[in-house]
Design a protein around this motif. Sequence first.
Motif, PDB file in Angstrom:
ATOM      1  N   ALA A 165     -20.987  51.053  42.076  1.00  0.00           N
ATOM      2  CA  ALA A 165     -21.544  50.082  42.477  1.00  0.00           C
ATOM      3  C   ALA A 165     -22.945  49.868  42.708  1.00  0.00           C
ATOM      4  CB  ALA A 165     -20.868  49.250  43.450  1.00  0.00           C
ATOM      5  N   THR A 166     -23.594  50.768  43.006  1.00  0.00           N
ATOM      6  CA  THR A 166     -24.845  51.026  43.257  1.00  0.00           C
ATOM      7  C   THR A 166     -26.183  51.520  42.140  1.00  0.00           C
ATOM      8  OG1 THR A 166     -24.549  53.911  43.021  1.00  0.00           O
ATOM      9  CG2 THR A 166     -23.943  52.850  45.093  1.00  0.00           C
ATOM     10  N   ASP A 167     -27.065  50.836  43.126  1.00  0.00           N
ATOM     11  CA  ASP A 167     -28.539  50.894  42.189  1.00  0.00           C
ATOM     12  C   ASP A 167     -28.797  52.156  41.075  1.00  0.00           C
ATOM     13  OD1 ASP A 167     -30.485  48.877  44.211  1.00  0.00           O
ATOM     14  OD2 ASP A 167     -28.534  48.338  42.836  1.00  0.00           O
ATOM     15  N   GLU A 168     -28.496  53.562  42.034  1.00  0.00           N
ATOM     16  CA  GLU A 168     -28.189  54.771  41.452  1.00  0.00           C
ATOM     17  C   GLU A 168     -27.485  54.474  40.271  1.00  0.00           C
ATOM     18  OE1 GLU A 168     -30.387  55.271  45.786  1.00  0.00           O
ATOM     19  OE2 GLU A 168     -28.350  54.450  44.636  1.00  0.00           O
ATOM     20  N   TRP A 169     -26.623  54.556  40.495  1.00  0.00           N
ATOM     21  CA  TRP A 169     -25.714  54.471  38.964  1.00  0.00           C
ATOM     22  C   TRP A 169     -25.791  53.569  37.266  1.00  0.00           C
ATOM     23  CZ3 TRP A 169     -21.435  57.741  38.327  1.00  0.00           C
ATOM     24  CH2 TRP A 169     -20.783  57.484  37.061  1.00  0.00           C
ATOM     25  N   ALA A 170     -26.401  52.585  38.390  1.00  0.00           N
ATOM     26  CA  ALA A 170     -26.832  52.370  37.157  1.00  0.00           C
ATOM     27  C   ALA A 170     -28.553  52.477  36.219  1.00  0.00           C
ATOM     28  CB  ALA A 170     -27.147  50.379  37.595  1.00  0.00           C
ATOM     29  N   GLU A 171     -28.815  53.414  37.677  1.00  0.00           N
ATOM     30  CA  GLU A 171     -30.325  53.276  36.961  1.00  0.00           C
ATOM     31  C   GLU A 171     -30.288  54.350  35.874  1.00  0.00           C
ATOM     32  OE1 GLU A 171     -33.380  54.398  39.748  1.00  0.00           O
ATOM     33  OE2 GLU A 171     -34.619  55.632  38.369  1.00  0.00           O
ATOM     34  N   ALA A 172     -29.177  55.524  36.711  1.00  0.00           N
ATOM     35  CA  ALA A 172     -28.523  57.120  35.757  1.00  0.00           C
ATOM     36  C   ALA A 172     -28.029  56.627  34.550  1.00  0.00           C
ATOM     37  CB  ALA A 172     -27.908  57.556  36.787  1.00  0.00           C
ATOM     38  N   GLU A 173     -27.401  55.460  34.093  1.00  0.00           N
ATOM     39  CA  GLU A 173     -26.265  56.086  33.390  1.00  0.00           C
ATOM     40  C   GLU A 173     -27.527  54.420  32.396  1.00  0.00           C
ATOM     41  OE1 GLU A 173     -22.656  55.616  32.790  1.00  0.00           O
ATOM     42  OE2 GLU A 173     -23.358  57.629  33.892  1.00  0.00           O
ATOM     43  N   GLY A 174     -28.413  54.097  32.600  1.00  0.00           N
ATOM     44  CA  GLY A 174     -29.328  53.548  31.838  1.00  0.00           C
ATOM     45  C   GLY A 174     -29.911  54.547  31.025  1.00  0.00           C
ATOM     46  N   ARG A 175     -30.592  55.692  31.854  1.00  0.00           N
ATOM     47  CA  ARG A 175     -30.978  56.361  31.130  1.00  0.00           C
ATOM     48  C   ARG A 175     -30.363  57.853  30.290  1.00  0.00           C
ATOM     49  NH1 ARG A 175     -34.859  58.943  36.030  1.00  0.00           N
ATOM     50  NH2 ARG A 175     -36.500  57.335  37.164  1.00  0.00           N
ATOM     51  N   ARG A 221     -35.905  69.272  43.220  1.00  0.00           N
ATOM     52  CA  ARG A 221     -35.349  67.384  43.563  1.00  0.00           C
ATOM     53  C   ARG A 221     -35.282  67.028  42.078  1.00  0.00           C
ATOM     54  NH1 ARG A 221     -38.596  63.563  46.417  1.00  0.00           N
ATOM     55  NH2 ARG A 221     -40.284  65.065  45.611  1.00  0.00           N
ATOM     56  N   GLU A 222     -36.759  67.693  41.458  1.00  0.00           N
ATOM     57  CA  GLU A 222     -36.933  66.345  40.491  1.00  0.00           C
ATOM     58  C   GLU A 222     -35.647  66.878  39.397  1.00  0.00           C
ATOM     59  OE1 GLU A 222     -41.867  68.038  40.944  1.00  0.00           O
ATOM     60  OE2 GLU A 222     -40.523  68.896  39.286  1.00  0.00           O
ATOM     61  N   SER A 223     -34.867  67.777  39.188  1.00  0.00           N
ATOM     62  CA  SER A 223     -33.715  67.928  38.348  1.00  0.00           C
ATOM     63  C   SER A 223     -32.764  66.658  38.407  1.00  0.00           C
ATOM     64  CB  SER A 223     -32.888  69.020  38.152  1.00  0.00           C
ATOM     65  OG  SER A 223     -32.530  69.407  39.525  1.00  0.00           O
ATOM     66  N   ILE A 224     -33.221  66.126  39.288  1.00  0.00           N
ATOM     67  CA  ILE A 224     -31.891  65.005  40.035  1.00  0.00           C
ATOM     68  C   ILE A 224     -32.451  64.191  39.074  1.00  0.00           C
ATOM     69  CG2 ILE A 224     -30.227  64.198  41.451  1.00  0.00           C
ATOM     70  CD1 ILE A 224     -30.525  66.842  43.073  1.00  0.00           C
ATOM     71  N   GLY A 225     -34.274  63.999  40.063  1.00  0.00           N
ATOM     72  CA  GLY A 225     -34.866  62.378  39.943  1.00  0.00           C
ATOM     73  C   GLY A 225     -34.698  62.323  38.578  1.00  0.00           C
ATOM     74  N   GLN A 226     -34.573  63.272  37.297  1.00  0.00           N
ATOM     75  CA  GLN A 226     -34.294  62.511  35.800  1.00  0.00           C
ATOM     76  C   GLN A 226     -33.495  61.760  35.896  1.00  0.00           C
ATOM     77  OE1 GLN A 226     -33.064  65.253  33.317  1.00  0.00           O
ATOM     78  NE2 GLN A 226     -32.092  66.812  34.909  1.00  0.00           N
ATOM     79  N   TRP A 227     -32.576  61.376  36.823  1.00  0.00           N
ATOM     80  CA  TRP A 227     -31.486  60.489  36.636  1.00  0.00           C
ATOM     81  C   TRP A 227     -31.764  58.989  37.415  1.00  0.00           C
ATOM     82  CZ3 TRP A 227     -29.141  62.031  32.358  1.00  0.00           C
ATOM     83  CH2 TRP A 227     -29.236  63.488  32.513  1.00  0.00           C
ATOM     84  N   PHE A 228     -32.553  58.789  38.273  1.00  0.00           N
ATOM     85  CA  PHE A 228     -32.641  58.362  39.324  1.00  0.00           C
ATOM     86  C   PHE A 228     -33.622  58.409  40.472  1.00  0.00           C
ATOM     87  CE2 PHE A 228     -28.713  60.022  40.827  1.00  0.00           C
ATOM     88  CZ  PHE A 228     -29.025  60.108  42.831  1.00  0.00           C
ATOM     89  N   GLU A 229     -34.053  58.001  41.192  1.00  0.00           N
ATOM     90  CA  GLU A 229     -35.069  58.477  42.153  1.00  0.00           C
ATOM     91  C   GLU A 229     -34.731  58.872  43.510  1.00  0.00           C
ATOM     92  OE1 GLU A 229     -38.611  56.385  45.163  1.00  0.00           O
ATOM     93  OE2 GLU A 229     -37.838  54.723  43.489  1.00  0.00           O
TER      94      GLU A 229
END
Length: 284
Positions: A165-175, A221-229
Motif C-alpha cells: 500500500a506504500t508509494d515506494e511499492w507502487a513506484e517500484a512496481e511501475g518500473r 544506495r543507488e542500487s536500491i534507488g533504481q526501484w524507488f527514491e
Amino acid sequence: MPDGHAPRARREPAEDGTGLGDAEAGLTVGRTAELVGVSVRTLHHWDALGLVCPSARTWAGYRLYGRADVARLQQVLVYRELGMSLERIGDLLDAPEADVAEQLRSQHDLLADRIARLQAMKSAVEQMMEVETMEKKLTPEQQAEVLGSNWNPEWHYEAEERWGATDEWAEAEGRKAQMGRSDWEQVKQEAEALEADLAAAKRRGVEPGSEEASALAERHRESIGQWFEVSRAKHVLIARGYTEDPRFREHYDTREAGLAAWLREVIEAEARAHGVDPETAEWE
C-alpha cells in the motif's frame, strides 16, 4: 483539572443529545472526528500531546471543538499527509512568530509538489497496466529464474503483503513493469558485481567512514534507488534488516563472514557524514 488542561468555558448541551449548543458551542469529539476524517482515538491522542486541544467543554465535561480548533486540525492533517512528525508539526503551529498566511502558502506549495509526485506515480501505474496487457512484465517466478538460486519468489509476495500500500511499492512496481528479461539479467550482473566488491573490501579491512567505504555505500544506495527514491535515512532503516533479518544476514555472510554487520556500519557511517543520525532516522 484532572486531565491537566486549563479550565474550559462551560457550554450547555443541545436538547437533541448531540452535545452541541448554540453556533458558538462547538462540536463534540465524535462529530469532529467524522468531519475531519480521523478516529476519535486519534483526537484523544492529539489532545493528550497538546497538539490540538478542544477549546471548550460542556457542563458535564464533554470536550467541544471550536472553529479555530477544527482549523488547526486541518493544518495538522495537511502536514501529516506530507510525512511530518507530530513533534515537528507542533513546533510549526506553536511558533510565536508564525504567520498564518505564510503557513497556508507553504502548505499549498507542499501539496502541489505531492500532487505532482502522485501524478507521476499514476502515470507509472498506467504504464504498468499497459505493459501488463502486453505480457512484458516478468512474474516473480520468472524473475527468480533470471536472478538465480539466491532469489526466492516468495520474498516478493511477502514484501507485497507488508509494503503493497506504500508509494515506494507502487513506484517500484511501475518500473519493474517496463523491464524485460535482458533488464533483469543486467540487474543480476550489477548486484553480483556490487556484492563482490563489498565482500572484497570487507576482506581487505576497509574501515567504515573511509573514502572507499563511502563510495561503496553510495553505490549500494543507488542500487536500491533504481526501484524507488532512497534517502540516506531510508538507507539506514533498510540496512537494519541486514543484521536483524536472518535471511538477509545469511545472504551477505555467505559471501563473506560478517559482511552484513560491516555493510550496516558502512551505511550508517555514510549517513552520519551527511548529518543523519542512525539512531533517530525516520522513513521520509
